[in-house]
Write an enzyme that holds these catalytic residues in place. Sequence first.
Site, PDB file in Angstrom:
ATOM      1  N   GLY A  88       0.819  -1.205   0.000  1.00 35.39           N
ATOM      2  CA  GLY A  88       0.000   0.000   0.000  1.00 35.39           C
ATOM      3  C   GLY A  88       0.851   1.251   0.000  1.00 35.39           C
ATOM      4  O   GLY A  88       0.491   2.266  -0.607  1.00 35.39           O
ATOM      5  N   SER A  89       1.988   1.212   0.691  1.00 36.76           N
ATOM      6  CA  SER A  89       2.900   2.356   0.698  1.00 36.76           C
ATOM      7  C   SER A  89       3.440   2.611  -0.702  1.00 36.76           C
ATOM      8  O   SER A  89       3.554   3.765  -1.141  1.00 36.76           O
ATOM      9  CB  SER A  89       4.048   2.107   1.677  1.00 36.76           C
ATOM     10  OG  SER A  89       3.558   1.983   2.995  1.00 36.76           O
ATOM     11  N   ASP A 196      -7.342   1.546   4.142  1.00 40.60           N
ATOM     12  CA  ASP A 196      -8.140   1.040   5.266  1.00 40.60           C
ATOM     13  C   ASP A 196      -9.627   0.985   4.945  1.00 40.60           C
ATOM     14  O   ASP A 196     -10.438   0.776   5.862  1.00 40.60           O
ATOM     15  CB  ASP A 196      -7.952   1.942   6.498  1.00 40.60           C
ATOM     16  CG  ASP A 196      -6.576   1.846   7.104  1.00 40.60           C
ATOM     17  OD1 ASP A 196      -5.834   0.922   6.743  1.00 40.60           O
ATOM     18  OD2 ASP A 196      -6.231   2.704   7.945  1.00 40.60           O
ATOM     19  N   SER A 217      -4.222  -1.174   0.084  1.00 41.46           N
ATOM     20  CA  SER A 217      -3.195  -2.054   0.648  1.00 41.46           C
ATOM     21  C   SER A 217      -3.757  -3.449   0.872  1.00 41.46           C
ATOM     22  O   SER A 217      -4.921  -3.612   1.234  1.00 41.46           O
ATOM     23  CB  SER A 217      -2.691  -1.503   1.980  1.00 41.46           C
ATOM     24  OG  SER A 217      -1.825  -2.433   2.610  1.00 41.46           O
ATOM     25  N   HIS A 222      -5.234  -5.712   6.583  1.00 42.77           N
ATOM     26  CA  HIS A 222      -6.275  -5.004   5.839  1.00 42.77           C
ATOM     27  C   HIS A 222      -7.432  -5.911   5.423  1.00 42.77           C
ATOM     28  O   HIS A 222      -7.484  -7.079   5.780  1.00 42.77           O
ATOM     29  CB  HIS A 222      -5.648  -4.288   4.656  1.00 42.77           C
ATOM     30  CG  HIS A 222      -4.855  -3.086   5.083  1.00 42.77           C
ATOM     31  ND1 HIS A 222      -3.481  -3.079   5.118  1.00 42.77           N
ATOM     32  CD2 HIS A 222      -5.249  -1.871   5.544  1.00 42.77           C
ATOM     33  CE1 HIS A 222      -3.049  -1.917   5.563  1.00 42.77           C
ATOM     34  NE2 HIS A 222      -4.105  -1.165   5.830  1.00 42.77           N
ATOM     35  N   ASN A 290      10.956  -0.490  -9.392  1.00 43.52           N
ATOM     36  CA  ASN A 290      10.415  -1.817  -9.693  1.00 43.52           C
ATOM     37  C   ASN A 290       9.581  -2.226  -8.485  1.00 43.52           C
ATOM     38  O   ASN A 290      10.125  -2.660  -7.465  1.00 43.52           O
ATOM     39  CB  ASN A 290      11.517  -2.842  -9.949  1.00 43.52           C
ATOM     40  CG  ASN A 290      10.957  -4.235 -10.214  1.00 43.52           C
ATOM     41  OD1 ASN A 290       9.743  -4.404 -10.389  1.00 43.52           O
ATOM     42  ND2 ASN A 290      11.806  -5.235 -10.227  1.00 43.52           N
TER      43      ASN A 290
END
Length: 441
Positions: A88-89, A196, A217, A222, A290
């Site tokens: 998710g980041s 979330d 994410s 999650h 990547n």
Amino acid sequence: MNKIEQLRKEILEKVEMYYNAVEDEKESFIPGKTRVSFAGRVYDEKEMVNLVDSSLDFWLTAGRYADEFERRFATKMQQKYCALVNSGSSANLVAFSALTSPKLKAKQLKPGDEVITVAAGFPTTVNPIVQYGLIPVFVDIEITTCNIDTSYLEEALSDKTRAVMLAHTLGNPFDLETVSAFCRKHNLFLIEDCCDAVGSTYNGKMVGTYGDLATVSFYPAHHITMGEGGAVLTKSGSLHRNVLSFRDWGRDCFCGPGSDNTCGHRFDFQFGTLPPGYDHKYVYSHIGYNLKVSDMQASVGVAQLDKLDSFIESRKQNFKILKNHLQQYSSYLILPEATPNSDPSWFGFMFSIVENEHFSRLDIVEHLEDEGILTRQLFAGNLTRQPAYEDVNYRIVRELKNTDYVMKNGIFIGVYPGIDSERMDHMKSSFNRFFQKKGLA
């Protein structure tokens, strides 16, 4: 069925048997001893079978399962395009990167531009703003929703404002009507961090469909998981191409792994000062990364997708049970409120302590933790108070009073599908014991 097909069938049957054997060995829930997590993976034999099935292909990078997941998840989220990434980041990083592309010409985000956001939440919603040399503009939140206080939006605006990037806090949608109208009025990009909030809706539409880009994410905590993993969603073909480019080394070509000449003009182009006809697979239009996902991860996600609707319903039901039970203590607890016009797919149950002479947040946290109920704060609390942000160039609109209040007094506990009736009863009883111990019940 040939020999290889027969072997695969037998292996997958054994995997299912293995899962069932492990499940049979699991211990029963013991109140006060068995831990009640704030989040966790919920799966059955289908995820394990898919995972082993993918490993037998030994494709390793994104493949057939990734293609299936992207197609199905885009449809589920009411989007046209879905690009899987490794977290998710990374989804937030890639989504933001897509808006820094020179292909956007006058709309390209550049160092020194400002992006409106909040300091209450997870750092990787804000970090890409900083990493690309832009300036986060922090606006305070509402205590009951833990989302941006939209009454400060116009005050946050400057001649440098180019975008808004916000998360739907713990599954609770922010005021999308007001924020979307603000972005349209001032020609700003909107990125919705839905990490979330998978399955949350606002005015009957999925969150993520209001902005230019949305992120998700698939970390184990999650709504659905691939172990690690994330996705970037959009309706825009041009932004999707930017997303793919930044995700895949910055290349200009959009061929999938193992594919060649999808466009039919692989050796026909002239780029920059490269030789005419230079292989398009090795032309780079962005300074990229990547950040692809493996097909083994995607295979788990495909099995999880089949469970998503039931997961969302469980989260809503657990939230409702907790809120109904804790209403009796509303003199001491500020309970969460869904944003008007929304139907949240809750990630957690967030509440704050009403400051009083009887107990502090630490008191109730220690009580719950001692009884095996895991607690969490609202992630970073107030990013401007975090060590990593000491030398960051940011701007604050007035003051972050509510942000600090939640940082000091806020707690969230779990509502994820792994919390069954036994665990929920223990959670309710634990709150009762705390207030009885304090002479407040």
